[in-house]
Design a protein around this motif. Sequence first.
Motif, PDB file in Angstrom:
ATOM      1  N   ASP A  81     -11.943  29.154  18.143  1.00 15.10           N
ATOM      2  CA  ASP A  81     -12.527  28.374  19.395  1.00 15.10           C
ATOM      3  C   ASP A  81     -12.562  27.025  18.734  1.00 15.10           C
ATOM      4  OD1 ASP A  81     -13.010  27.650  21.947  1.00 15.10           O
ATOM      5  OD2 ASP A  81     -14.655  28.459  21.855  1.00 15.10           O
ATOM      6  N   VAL A  82     -11.590  26.020  19.035  1.00 14.25           N
ATOM      7  CA  VAL A  82     -12.030  24.625  18.740  1.00 14.25           C
ATOM      8  C   VAL A  82     -11.773  23.569  19.733  1.00 14.25           C
ATOM      9  CG1 VAL A  82     -10.617  22.951  16.995  1.00 14.25           C
ATOM     10  CG2 VAL A  82     -10.584  25.435  16.711  1.00 14.25           C
ATOM     11  N   ASP A  83     -12.576  22.603  19.597  1.00 10.00           N
ATOM     12  CA  ASP A  83     -12.652  21.496  20.484  1.00 10.00           C
ATOM     13  C   ASP A  83     -11.898  20.449  19.860  1.00 10.00           C
ATOM     14  OD1 ASP A  83     -13.672  22.840  22.645  1.00 10.00           O
ATOM     15  OD2 ASP A  83     -15.742  22.363  22.084  1.00 10.00           O
ATOM     16  N   ILE A  84     -11.176  19.563  20.651  1.00  8.53           N
ATOM     17  CA  ILE A  84     -10.628  18.348  19.762  1.00  8.53           C
ATOM     18  C   ILE A  84     -11.036  17.087  20.456  1.00  8.53           C
ATOM     19  CG2 ILE A  84      -8.443  17.177  19.173  1.00  8.53           C
ATOM     20  CD1 ILE A  84      -6.947  19.799  18.981  1.00  8.53           C
ATOM     21  N   ALA A  85     -11.665  16.301  19.683  1.00  3.82           N
ATOM     22  CA  ALA A  85     -12.163  15.120  20.575  1.00  3.82           C
ATOM     23  C   ALA A  85     -11.142  14.033  20.705  1.00  3.82           C
ATOM     24  CB  ALA A  85     -13.182  14.408  19.641  1.00  3.82           C
ATOM     25  N   GLU A  86     -11.397  12.910  21.306  1.00  8.23           N
ATOM     26  CA  GLU A  86     -10.426  11.918  21.521  1.00  8.23           C
ATOM     27  C   GLU A  86     -10.126  11.022  20.224  1.00  8.23           C
ATOM     28  OE1 GLU A  86     -12.107   9.171  24.541  1.00  8.23           O
ATOM     29  OE2 GLU A  86     -12.239  10.613  25.952  1.00  8.23           O
ATOM     30  N   ARG A  90     -11.888  17.511  14.959  1.00  7.91           N
ATOM     31  CA  ARG A  90     -11.963  18.824  15.575  1.00  7.91           C
ATOM     32  C   ARG A  90     -13.392  19.279  14.988  1.00  7.91           C
ATOM     33  NH1 ARG A  90      -6.209  21.814  14.498  1.00  7.91           N
ATOM     34  NH2 ARG A  90      -4.919  20.025  15.034  1.00  7.91           N
ATOM     35  N   PHE A  91     -13.921  20.328  16.051  1.00  4.50           N
ATOM     36  CA  PHE A  91     -15.232  20.861  16.135  1.00  4.50           C
ATOM     37  C   PHE A  91     -14.876  22.327  16.089  1.00  4.50           C
ATOM     38  CE2 PHE A  91     -19.173  22.384  17.592  1.00  4.50           C
ATOM     39  CZ  PHE A  91     -20.052  21.934  16.530  1.00  4.50           C
ATOM     40  N   ASN A  93     -16.001  25.633  17.364  1.00  8.39           N
ATOM     41  CA  ASN A  93     -16.930  26.495  18.219  1.00  8.39           C
ATOM     42  C   ASN A  93     -17.363  27.727  17.419  1.00  8.39           C
ATOM     43  OD1 ASN A  93     -17.543  23.955  19.890  1.00  8.39           O
ATOM     44  ND2 ASN A  93     -15.815  25.000  21.290  1.00  8.39           N
ATOM     45  N   ASN A 140     -20.204  26.704  15.412  1.00 10.27           N
ATOM     46  CA  ASN A 140     -20.684  25.448  15.619  1.00 10.27           C
ATOM     47  C   ASN A 140     -20.718  24.568  14.273  1.00 10.27           C
ATOM     48  OD1 ASN A 140     -21.029  26.089  18.273  1.00 10.27           O
ATOM     49  ND2 ASN A 140     -23.267  26.680  17.803  1.00 10.27           N
TER      50      ASN A 140
END
Length: 165
Positions: A81-86, A90-91, A93, A140
Motif C-alpha cells: 500500500d503505497v502513496d505517491i506524492a506530487e 513514495r511512502f 503505508n 509507515n
Amino acid sequence: MKRMFNEKKRRLPLGLFLSLRIAFKNLLRRPITVQYPQERLTIPPRARWAVEINYAPDGSHRCTACKVCEKECPDDLIELDVDIAEDRSRFINRWHYRRGGCMMCGLCAEICPFDAIKMGHDYELAHVDPDLLEFDLLTNVPAYRRPKKPRPDAAPAAEKEAADA
C-alpha cells in the motif's frame, strides 16, 4: 517348444542382491534422526524459507516501493500500500505478507532490483494461531531513494557555467 525352454538360461535374481546391498549399507550407517527441541538442523546457506526484509548496514531498509515483488508473486501473497506524492516520492503505508500460503519459491526475492527482500533461514514457521501467519514487514516508512549519480556529460556543462559567470 521343448527346445526353446532349454535354450533359456537361468539367471540369478540380480534385483535381490541389489536390494540386499542397499539394506546392509543403511544398516551400518549412524542414525539420521534429530531430537528436535534439543537439537537443531544446520540449514544450508541457499535454503529458502519465509520472506524477510533485507536491511542495509546502516539499519535502513532498501525497499523503493516499485511493487515488482507484488506483481511477481505467483500466489498473490504480497500487498504493498503505497502513496505517491506530487514530487514523485513514495511512502509505504503497509507492506503486507501472508506467510501461511507462501510456497517459498523465492521469485519475489530474485526479481527485486534493489535487493530489498531476501528468503530467510528460519524453518520453524508453524503456528497454532492463523493470525500469526499474516504480518506487515514495513509500516509507515518512506520508500528508499537512491542517491542520484551525476551524469558524466552534465559535469562539464556545470563547469562551463561557472567559468562563464
